[in-house]
Scaffold this motif. Structure first.
Motif, PDB file in Angstrom:
ATOM      1  N   SER A   1       0.781  -0.755   0.151  1.00 62.62           N
ATOM      2  CA  SER A   1       0.052  -0.399   0.102  1.00 62.62           C
ATOM      3  C   SER A   1       0.973   1.283  -0.211  1.00 62.62           C
ATOM      4  CB  SER A   1      -1.065  -0.153   1.131  1.00 62.62           C
ATOM      5  OG  SER A   1       0.080   0.241   2.013  1.00 62.62           O
TER       6      SER A   1
ATOM      7  N   ALA B   1      -5.007   7.280   5.327  1.00 61.90           N
ATOM      8  CA  ALA B   1      -5.756   7.075   3.756  1.00 61.90           C
ATOM      9  C   ALA B   1      -4.510   5.981   2.914  1.00 61.90           C
ATOM     10  CB  ALA B   1      -6.444   8.026   2.673  1.00 61.90           C
ATOM     11  N   ASN B   2      -5.181   5.253   2.579  1.00 57.78           N
ATOM     12  CA  ASN B   2      -3.731   4.395   2.519  1.00 57.78           C
ATOM     13  C   ASN B   2      -4.695   3.701   0.938  1.00 57.78           C
ATOM     14  OD1 ASN B   2      -1.178   4.624   3.776  1.00 57.78           O
ATOM     15  ND2 ASN B   2      -2.757   4.310   5.937  1.00 57.78           N
ATOM     16  N   LYS B   3      -4.197   3.798  -0.182  1.00 57.93           N
ATOM     17  CA  LYS B   3      -4.661   2.668  -1.552  1.00 57.93           C
ATOM     18  C   LYS B   3      -3.591   1.634  -1.693  1.00 57.93           C
ATOM     19  CE  LYS B   3      -4.822   3.260  -6.536  1.00 57.93           C
ATOM     20  NZ  LYS B   3      -4.939   4.977  -8.035  1.00 57.93           N
ATOM     21  N   MET B   4      -4.714   0.157  -1.424  1.00 64.26           N
ATOM     22  CA  MET B   4      -4.461  -0.784  -1.261  1.00 64.26           C
ATOM     23  C   MET B   4      -4.031  -1.874  -2.703  1.00 64.26           C
ATOM     24  SD  MET B   4      -3.754  -1.253   1.654  1.00 64.26           S
ATOM     25  CE  MET B   4      -3.600  -2.468   1.809  1.00 64.26           C
TER      26      MET B   4
ATOM     27  N   LYS C   1      -5.704  -4.930  -4.327  1.00 66.43           N
ATOM     28  CA  LYS C   1      -7.186  -4.903  -4.253  1.00 66.43           C
ATOM     29  C   LYS C   1      -7.644  -3.526  -5.100  1.00 66.43           C
ATOM     30  CE  LYS C   1      -7.279  -6.534   0.601  1.00 66.43           C
ATOM     31  NZ  LYS C   1      -7.789  -5.655   2.119  1.00 66.43           N
TER      32      LYS C   1
ATOM     33  N   LYS D   1      -7.884  -0.364  -3.778  1.00 66.68           N
ATOM     34  CA  LYS D   1      -8.974   0.361  -2.993  1.00 66.68           C
ATOM     35  C   LYS D   1      -8.691   1.307  -1.966  1.00 66.68           C
ATOM     36  CE  LYS D   1     -12.067  -1.732   1.042  1.00 66.68           C
ATOM     37  NZ  LYS D   1     -12.979  -2.784   1.261  1.00 66.68           N
TER      38      LYS D   1
ATOM     39  N   GLU E   1      -8.069   3.003   1.820  1.00 72.26           N
ATOM     40  CA  GLU E   1      -8.743   2.092   3.145  1.00 72.26           C
ATOM     41  C   GLU E   1      -8.190   2.756   3.770  1.00 72.26           C
ATOM     42  OE1 GLU E   1      -7.081  -1.650   4.444  1.00 72.26           O
ATOM     43  OE2 GLU E   1      -8.052  -3.098   2.756  1.00 72.26           O
ATOM     44  N   THR E   2      -9.462   3.319   5.335  1.00 71.52           N
ATOM     45  CA  THR E   2      -8.636   4.909   6.014  1.00 71.52           C
ATOM     46  C   THR E   2      -8.661   4.381   7.424  1.00 71.52           C
ATOM     47  OG1 THR E   2     -10.177   5.761   4.871  1.00 71.52           O
ATOM     48  CG2 THR E   2      -9.781   6.863   7.320  1.00 71.52           C
ATOM     49  N   SER E   3      -7.652   4.597   8.313  1.00 74.10           N
ATOM     50  CA  SER E   3      -7.733   4.536   9.224  1.00 74.10           C
ATOM     51  C   SER E   3      -7.624   5.996  10.799  1.00 74.10           C
ATOM     52  CB  SER E   3      -6.255   3.649   9.306  1.00 74.10           C
ATOM     53  OG  SER E   3      -5.259   4.255   9.517  1.00 74.10           O
TER      54      SER E   3
ATOM     55  N   ASP F   1      -3.232   2.417  15.203  1.00 75.96           N
ATOM     56  CA  ASP F   1      -4.261   2.110  14.748  1.00 75.96           C
ATOM     57  C   ASP F   1      -5.344   1.942  16.177  1.00 75.96           C
ATOM     58  OD1 ASP F   1      -3.940   2.717  12.098  1.00 75.96           O
ATOM     59  OD2 ASP F   1      -4.005   0.967  11.342  1.00 75.96           O
TER      60      ASP F   1
END
Length: 158
Positions: A92, A120-123, A126, A129, A131-133, A157
């Motif tokens: 990511s 926010a990380n772009k996987m 996937k 996609k 994903e925000t943490s 996290d």
């Protein structure tokens, strides 16, 4: 002679009071400058990660760094942190972040910064996609000849 001694004592007392007042007025300003410098380094670290800077750890971590992220079973050295960072970059990339400072305490050449974050990380595997943490960190920094550097951190996290 007695008059000279009294006069010298009075002058010394006035000098010491004046110096103490001047130091008391500059100490909070120095404290604020140190806090601002520490926070700037925390921001610099997150921004470097987001931009994909591969060398930020060499510049910003002390050689004896020890960090304990919530996802690791034990504290990691600088070398271990760099290795896991390279691995995570394969899965990511951080595309955005926001930091929320809570407290920065500076004692001489040591600082502790508590803050929360959203990232926010772009996987990569996937279909891109994102994903925000959200989480929190406590960073411990030391002042070096090259400026502030990370000595340790703990968090991750929520």
């Amino acid at each position: 002679m007695q008059r000279t001694t009294k006069f010298t004592c009075i002058l010394t007392a006035v000098f010491l009071l004046g110096t103490g007042t001047a130091l008391a007025q500059t100490a909070p300003e120095n404290q604020l400058n140190d806090q601002a410098d520490v926070w700037a380094l925390v921001e610099q670290q997150w921004t470097a990660e987001e931009k994909g800077d591969k060398k930020w750890m060499d510049k910003l971590l002390t050689d004896d760094f020890s960090g304990w992220g919530k996802g690791s079973p034990a504290p990691r050295s600088k070398a271990s942190t760099k290795m896991w960072n390279r691995f995570n970059e394969q899965i990511s990339n951080m595309v955005a972040h926001e930091l929320y400072p809570l407290s920065i305490v500076v004692h001489g050449d040591v600082a502790i910064a508590h803050y929360m974050y959203t990232s926010a990380n772009k996987m990569k595997g996937k279909n891109g996609k994102i994903e925000t943490s959200n989480g929190r960190y406590t960073d411990i920094l030391v002042r070096t000849d090259d400026g502030w550097k990370f000595l340790a951190w703990a968090g991750g996290d929520d």
